[in-house]
Design an enzyme around this catalytic site. Structure first.
Site, PDB file in Angstrom:
ATOM      1  N   GLU A   1       2.201  -8.759  11.797  1.00 13.19           N
ATOM      2  CA  GLU A   1       1.976  -8.378  10.400  1.00 13.19           C
ATOM      3  C   GLU A   1       3.309  -8.057   9.728  1.00 13.19           C
ATOM      4  O   GLU A   1       3.545  -8.423   8.585  1.00 13.19           O
ATOM      5  CB  GLU A   1       1.034  -7.176  10.375  1.00 13.19           C
ATOM      6  CG  GLU A   1       0.527  -6.820   8.990  1.00 13.19           C
ATOM      7  CD  GLU A   1      -0.410  -5.612   9.012  1.00 13.19           C
ATOM      8  OE1 GLU A   1      -0.532  -4.955  10.068  1.00 13.19           O
ATOM      9  OE2 GLU A   1      -1.003  -5.315   7.957  1.00 13.19           O
TER      10      GLU A   1
ATOM     11  N   ASP B   1       0.763  -1.240   0.000  1.00  6.73           N
ATOM     12  CA  ASP B   1       0.000   0.000   0.000  1.00  6.73           C
ATOM     13  C   ASP B   1       0.807   1.310   0.000  1.00  6.73           C
ATOM     14  O   ASP B   1       0.621   2.155  -0.843  1.00  6.73           O
ATOM     15  CB  ASP B   1      -0.945   0.032   1.209  1.00  6.73           C
ATOM     16  CG  ASP B   1      -1.856  -1.197   1.278  1.00  6.73           C
ATOM     17  OD1 ASP B   1      -1.656  -2.149   0.503  1.00  6.73           O
ATOM     18  OD2 ASP B   1      -2.776  -1.196   2.119  1.00  6.73           O
TER      19      ASP B   1
HETATM   20  C1  GLC Z   1      -2.824  -4.467   4.000  1.00  7.18           C
HETATM   21  C2  GLC Z   1      -1.671  -4.933   3.155  1.00  7.18           C
HETATM   22  C3  GLC Z   1      -2.177  -5.828   2.044  1.00  7.18           C
HETATM   23  C4  GLC Z   1      -2.982  -6.968   2.645  1.00  7.18           C
HETATM   24  C5  GLC Z   1      -4.080  -6.460   3.589  1.00  7.18           C
HETATM   25  C6  GLC Z   1      -4.732  -7.575   4.386  1.00  7.18           C
HETATM   26  O1  GLC Z   1      -3.704  -3.666   3.283  1.00  7.18           O
HETATM   27  O2  GLC Z   1      -0.969  -3.843   2.626  1.00  7.18           O
HETATM   28  O3  GLC Z   1      -1.128  -6.331   1.292  1.00  7.18           O
HETATM   29  O4  GLC Z   1      -3.569  -7.717   1.635  1.00  7.18           O
HETATM   30  O5  GLC Z   1      -3.519  -5.566   4.520  1.00  7.18           O
HETATM   31  O6  GLC Z   1      -3.786  -8.330   5.061  1.00  7.18           O
END
Ligand code: GLC
Length: 418
Positions: free
Chosen positions: A390, A164
Site C-alpha cells: 500500500e 486520510d
Molecule cells: C485508504 C486511503 C484512501 C484509499 C482507501 C482504499 O483509506 O487513504 O486513499 O482510497 O484506503 O484504498
C-alpha cells in the site's frame, strides 16, 4: 526480476482482488469498491488487455451515483462486517449501501484515457457515451456543492481527500467533535500494525464528522455548511481540474459538447492557483472554518502538478523535492521530512505512495522535466519489485501497510511497464 515476471505478478494481484465487475483495493483491509482507486485500477486492467474489466470498473462505480451527482467514496456491494465503519454507521439509506462522501474524481480522467486508447472504437464510443452524462454530473456537483471561498475544491472529511491522516488536516480535525471517548473497535489494525495506521484519537474525530453529517441527513448539496470540517484541498482541486479538462477533450473527440467541462476546468484551475503560498513555495490547504491556511508541506500541495501549473511554481516545488531526495534514498515522501509531523511509516504522514508518484511524474513530464519523471519512475519500480504494498518507508524502501494492493499493481501495468 524480468518485466514479464513483474507483469504476471501485477495481473495476479488484480485478478485476486477482482469481484463481480469491480476490484477491491486489498483483500481484508478494504473489501469493497473505493471511488478514486477505481480510476487507476481501470487503467491497470486496460494495460493488461482486459478492456471488459476496465470499463465495468467505472460502470459499476458510476451506477452507485447519487441523484445529486455525488459519486460515493465507498460502495458496499456485499454484506459483511469485516470493515469499520460499515453501512450501519453511515446509514445513508442508499441501495446499494454507500458512504455519504466523495473522493477525488480520478475515475473521470481514467474514463477519458480508456476512451482514447481502446482499440475497439465501437465499444469505446458506447462505453464512454454511457458514462459521459454521469461524469459530467459528478463534476458539476463538485462545482456546485464543493467550492470554497477561493474557488478551490472543499473536502468535508479527511477521507474525502483520499489522504486520510495527512498532517494537512491536523489543525482543522482537532477543532471537530470527538464521537466518543471509548476505545473504537477497528478492523484495519487487525491486519496492519497500529503504528502504520491513523491513531485512535483521529478515528474519534473521523467518526464525529460522520455523525454530524448523518444527523444533518446526508444532504449532499450543503455538506460544507453541515460538516464541522470544511477545507479547500489542493490535491482534490487539481484532480477535479484535470478531470474536467480530460472530460472536455475526450468529449470533443467523442462528439459531445465540451464547453461545460472546459468551463469547469477553468474554474477549478483558478481556485487551485488561489491556494499557492508564495512565501512557502507550495500549494496549501485552506481551513474555511478557521479562515486560514493550514498545515505543513505535504503531498496535497505537490499533487497540484497533475493539473498543469505554471513553470516557475513547478520549479520551486521541484527544488524542494530534489533536496529531500538528497537525504532520502527514494522519492517522494508524502510529508516534508524536516517537519515535526513527518512519520516515515504512518500512512499519509511520510510514506511513499505509488499513486502520488504517478500523479507527480505525469506533472513533471508535462512540465518538460523528463529526467525527474524518469527518476520517480525508477524509484517506484524498485518498490514494486519487492511487492505491491500500500505504501513504502522512504528511509529503506520497505513495503508497509496493506499488501497485494490494487493500485500499486495497476499502476505498475499502466505506468512502470508501459
Ligand atoms: C485508504 C486511503 C484512501 C484509499 C482507501 C482504499 O483509506 O487513504 O486513499 O482510497 O484506503 O484504498
Amino acid at each position: 526480476m524480468t518485466d514479464d515476471e513483474l507483469r504476471d505478478r501485477a495481473v495476479a494481484v488484480l485478478t485476486t482482488n477482482h469481484r463481480d465487475g469491480y476490484t477491491v483495493p486489498a483483500i481484508g483491509l478494504y473489501p469493497y469498491q473505493w471511488c478514486w482507486d477505481s480510476g487507476p485500477i481501470a487503467l491497470g486492467w486496460a494495460a493488461a488487455g482486459r478492456w471488459d474489466h476496465a470499463w465495468s470498473e467505472l460502470r459499476r462505480l458510476l451506477s452507485a451515483q447519487w441523484p445529486s451527482g455525488m459519486v460515493p467514496h465507498i460502495v458496499f456491494w456485499t454484506v459483511g462486517d469485516s470493515y469499520f465503519p460499515g453501512p450501519a454507521v453511515w446509514a445513508t439509506g442508499r441501495e446499494p449501501a454507500t458512504t455519504g462522501l466523495t473522493q477525488p474524481p480520478l475515475p473521470v480522467s481514467a474514463a477519458a484515457r480508456l476512451f482514447a486508447a481502446d482499440p475497439d472504437r465501437d465499444r469505446a464510443q458506447s462505453e464512454f457515451g454511457g458514462l459521459w452524462p454521469k461524469l459530467l454530473a459528478w463534476l458539476s456537483w463538485i462545482e456546485r456543492a464543493r467550492t470554497g471561498p477561493h474557488g478551490a475544491g472543499v473536502v468535508v472529511h479527511p477521507w474525502e481527500s483520499g489522504m486520510d491522516n495527512s498532517p494537512s488536516w491536523d489543525e482543522p480535525l482537532a477543532a471537530t467533535p470527538s464521537a466518543t471517548d471509548e476505545h473504537i473497535e477497528r478492523r484495519d489494525v487487525a491486519s496492519v500494525a497500529a503504528a502504520e495506521r491513523p491513531s485512535q484519537k483521529e478515528y474519534r474525530h473521523y467518526l464525529g464528522i460522520v455523525e454530524a453529517l448523518r444527523a444533518a441527513g446526508w444532504d449532499t448539496e450543503r455538506q460544507p455548511a453541515d460538516s464541522p470540517f470544511a477545507v479547500e484541498d489542493p490535491a482534490f482541486t487539481a484532480i477535479a481540474a484535470r478531470a474536467a479538462a480530460d472530460l472536455a477533450s475526450g468529449g470533443e473527440a467523442a462528439g459531445f459538447d465540451p464547453r461545460e467541462p472546459a468551463r469547469l476546468a477553468e474554474g477549478a484551475l483558478a481556485g487551485l492557483e488561489a491556494l499557492w503560498d508564495d512565501a512557502l513555495g507550495w500549494y496549501r490547504p485552506y481551513d474555511t472554518r478557521a479562515g486560514r491556511f493550514a498545515g505543513p508541506v505535504t503531498s496535497s500541495g505537490l499533487v497540484a502538478i497533475w493539473a498543469g501549473i505554471r513553470d516557475e511554481r513547478v520549479a520551486r516545488m521541484v527544488s524542494r523535492v530534489d533536496s529531500w531526495r538528497r537525504t532520502l534514498p527514494c522519492s517522494v515522501p508524502t510529508t516534508d521530512p524536516a517537519d515535526p509531523s513527518f512519520d516515515p511509516i504512518r500512512y499519509w504522514r511520510g510514506p511513499v505512495w505509488v499513486l502520488v508518484n504517478w500523479l507527480v511524474a505525469d506533472g513533471f513530464n508535462r512540465a518538460g522535466l523528463t529526467d525527474r519523471a524518469a527518476q520517480l519512475r525508477s524509484d517506484t519500480h524498485a518498490f514494486v519489485t519487492q511487492g505491491f504494498s500500500e505504501y513504502y518507508d522512504p528511509r529503506n524502501r520497505a513495503g508497509i501497510g496493506g499488501h497485494g494492493f490494487s493500485w500499486s499493481a495497476a499502476l505498475t501495468l499502466d505506468w512502470l511497464l508501459a
